[in-house]
Design a protein around this motif. Structure first.
Motif, mmCIF file in Angstrom:
data_model
loop_
_atom_site.group_PDB
_atom_site.id
_atom_site.type_symbol
_atom_site.label_atom_id
_atom_site.label_comp_id
_atom_site.label_asym_id
_atom_site.label_seq_id
_atom_site.Cartn_x
_atom_site.Cartn_y
_atom_site.Cartn_z
ATOM 1 N N ASN A 1 61.812 5.302 -16.036
ATOM 2 C CA ASN A 1 59.806 4.995 -15.283
ATOM 3 C C ASN A 1 60.436 4.006 -14.383
ATOM 4 O O ASN A 1 59.708 2.748 -13.855
ATOM 5 N N LYS A 2 61.302 4.738 -12.931
ATOM 6 C CA LYS A 2 61.888 4.587 -12.300
ATOM 7 C C LYS A 2 60.803 3.113 -11.319
ATOM 8 O O LYS A 2 59.510 3.348 -10.986
ATOM 9 N N LYS B 1 63.438 -3.992 -13.694
ATOM 10 C CA LYS B 1 62.982 -2.323 -13.703
ATOM 11 C C LYS B 1 65.034 -1.695 -12.715
ATOM 12 O O LYS B 1 65.396 -2.283 -11.938
ATOM 13 N N ARG C 1 59.061 0.829 -12.281
ATOM 14 C CA ARG C 1 58.259 -0.438 -13.479
ATOM 15 C C ARG C 1 58.691 -0.958 -13.699
ATOM 16 O O ARG C 1 59.925 -0.445 -14.179
ATOM 17 N N VAL C 2 58.039 -2.428 -13.726
ATOM 18 C CA VAL C 2 58.610 -3.741 -14.323
ATOM 19 C C VAL C 2 58.136 -3.530 -15.659
ATOM 20 O O VAL C 2 57.365 -3.709 -16.118
ATOM 21 N N TYR C 3 59.355 -4.062 -16.420
ATOM 22 C CA TYR C 3 58.907 -4.419 -18.140
ATOM 23 C C TYR C 3 59.728 -5.958 -18.551
ATOM 24 O O TYR C 3 61.160 -6.005 -17.659
ATOM 25 N N LEU D 1 64.125 2.438 -18.457
ATOM 26 C CA LEU D 1 63.854 1.880 -17.602
ATOM 27 C C LEU D 1 64.510 3.202 -16.451
ATOM 28 O O LEU D 1 63.464 3.468 -15.318
#
Length: 224
Positions: free
Chosen positions: A168-169, A221, A171-173, A165
């Motif tokens: 890739n700050k 995120k 970005r929603v996973y 997370l």
């Protein structure tokens, strides 16, 4: 899990999505940029270990971007293009490209070339393995996470979630994506397992636990 971060620079959303899927399946972290100008604005935030750059893009094409970036950076670069003529390949290599892949391509070819370029570029020096995002510092080689200068005691899965997370700050996973990437494709866990790990991780982070944001109906995120 691979510790390398790769930036995809392509104006086609579907192409970025496809390449991201291939790379994340192998454990790489991915940053997306829509063109060369956008990529330049992102490079200072989270420097990647490899750039995958489409040649034909608006605002700043791949060749122009390569000229710009190679003035100050040694980040390896793979060109991606539907143009497979010999002149284009030669031009790309002359501009500092480490490889040139012609569309369409097979997933195995892309991954093999990515691994080859990373291996050649970093064989005599380690791939940077320290990530700093706001008050958080993560060292993947030492498997440590330090928040506000205080070490966090994390399980392997908690560390994997936080690292993914943070790298890739913004970005929603989804829970399913987190399971596939952190737990692995052969996992037998339910999505509720992710929620439990997130809850524990937030508690360990104290007041900074709010950095891991819930995006209702989708997933999580890192919100710095």
């Amino acid at each position: 899990m691979n510790s390398s971060t790769i930036m995809i620079i392509d104006d086609e959303p579907q192409m970025r999505k496809l390449i991201r899927m291939f790379l994340e399946k192998e454990g790489y972290s991915v940053i997306e940029a829509t063109d060369g100008v956008h990529a330049l604005s992102l490079l200072d935030e989270t420097p990647p270990q490899l750039l995958i750059v489409d040649v034909m893009m608006p605002f700043m094409d791949g060749f122009t971007f390569a000229k710009e970036i190679k003035r100050t950076s040694t980040i390896p670069l793979i060109f991606l293009s539907a143009k497979g003529e010999e002149w284009d390949k030669i031009q790309g290599l002359k501009l500092g490209g480490d490889d040139y892949i012609v569309k369409p391509f097979l997933p195995g070819e892309l991954l093999a070339r990515v691994e080859s370029v990373l291996r050649r570029s970093y064989q005599n020096k380690p791939i940077p393995d320290t990530l700093k995002v706001g008050p958080l510092v993560i060292d993947t080689s030492a498997h440590t996470a330090i928040l506000n200068e205080i070490p966090l005691s994390l399980t392997v899965k908690e560390f994997g979630i936080l690292h993914l997370l943070a790298k890739n700050k913004g970005r929603v996973y989804s829970r399913e994506q987190l399971l596939h990437i952190v737990w692995g494709e052969e996992h037998q866990s339910s999505e509720r397992t992710v929620d439990t790990h997130i809850k524990t991780l937030r508690l360990k982070m104290g007041t900074d636990g709010e950095l891991i944001e819930t995006v209702w109906g989708i997933g999580y995120k890192f919100g710095v």
